[in-house]
Design an enzyme around this catalytic site. Sequence first.
Site, PDB file in Angstrom:
ATOM      1  N   LYS A  94       3.369   6.906  14.628  1.00 49.09           N
ATOM      2  CA  LYS A  94       3.875   6.438  13.287  1.00 49.09           C
ATOM      3  C   LYS A  94       3.719   7.719  12.186  1.00 49.09           C
ATOM      4  CE  LYS A  94       3.510   1.592  13.661  1.00 49.09           C
ATOM      5  NZ  LYS A  94       2.754   0.299  13.296  1.00 49.09           N
ATOM      6  N   ASN A 154       7.248   2.931  10.622  1.00 46.58           N
ATOM      7  CA  ASN A 154       7.453   2.068  11.708  1.00 46.58           C
ATOM      8  C   ASN A 154       9.057   1.964  12.152  1.00 46.58           C
ATOM      9  OD1 ASN A 154       8.190   0.123   9.886  1.00 46.58           O
ATOM     10  ND2 ASN A 154       7.432  -1.507  11.344  1.00 46.58           N
ATOM     11  N   ASP A 194       5.874  -2.789   8.253  1.00 47.61           N
ATOM     12  CA  ASP A 194       4.530  -3.425   8.591  1.00 47.61           C
ATOM     13  C   ASP A 194       3.993  -4.248   7.276  1.00 47.61           C
ATOM     14  OD1 ASP A 194       4.658  -2.471  11.099  1.00 47.61           O
ATOM     15  OD2 ASP A 194       3.292  -0.837  10.621  1.00 47.61           O
ATOM     16  N   GLY A 214      -5.297   0.650  12.414  1.00 41.83           N
ATOM     17  CA  GLY A 214      -4.062   0.730  11.802  1.00 41.83           C
ATOM     18  C   GLY A 214      -3.501  -0.409  11.321  1.00 41.83           C
TER      19      GLY A 214
END
Length: 265
Positions: free
Chosen positions: A49, A70, A85, A109
């Site tokens: 990422k 992402n 996200d 994360g």
Amino acid sequence: MQNAALAVLGLGEEWSYEAIEVAPEEFEARVRAMPDEGFAGANVTVPHKLAALALADAASEMAREIGAANTLVFAAGGIQAHNTDAAGLIAALPGSPRGQRALVLGAGGAARAAVWALGAAGAGVDIWNRTPARAESVRIEVSEHAEDLQIEVEVGTVEVETRGDPAAALDQSVYGLIVNTTAVGLGGEDPFAHLPLHRDGFGPGQVVVDMVYGDTPSSLLSAAAGAGAAIVDGIEVLVQQGALSLQLWTGREPPLDAMRAAARS
Ligand code: ATR
């Protein structure tokens, strides 16, 4: 889920979504070759990422804010980096988190994206992690980042020692929103033996999110639902993140119900 959505949109003949595994040292070359191979974009997952954001020619504000991408879109002007996200988590909630007090469990994360998402959306966020130093790192990182961007984000940490005495939990009733991003539950462990939560400490008006996903509701979500709290599971978050990615690639309105059905089948 993405292929089901493409079929509903009538794009199933021309488009397909497939998994590609790539080693970190080959990531950049692989991605740069994709536009010429006919790819419109890609989802990117751990551990790529950060590299995805770094190689992009342009990045959305959200990807820059989170410091990771992402979703990549291969556009005429080059590679664009996005991050769905945070927006996916917010979209999965039954209402806005603005003004709510939120507890994020974990410091990996997923926790970092959740803390950022909720903080930037106007919630006051407390972070708890089994290893308190990692929670403190996330707090510092998010606070400094918010300061750089001149965004008001209220974030703190809570320390509760659960080891050996899970009943020594915190008062979870003060939180309107509780988000579990830890791996607890993945292996079937009892969340109430590992997290600073009481099984019977939930109540109506609360929203409880568990990023862990499986075929049946997690024990955490079952307890929360039983007490009248609203629950959101990891699949719903995944569907919302995927829907936002699909929208970026195709420009079309994502068929959420078809995506949900496919993700749960
Ligand atoms: P991510 O997948 O979000 O990037 P990660 O870096 O793999 O996450 O971290 C997993 C999270 O689950 C961590 O917050 C971890 O706590 P530590 O930082 O103390 O390791 C948490 N976790 C995993 N197993 C746990 C357990 N049995 N009890 C409590 N927390 C646990």
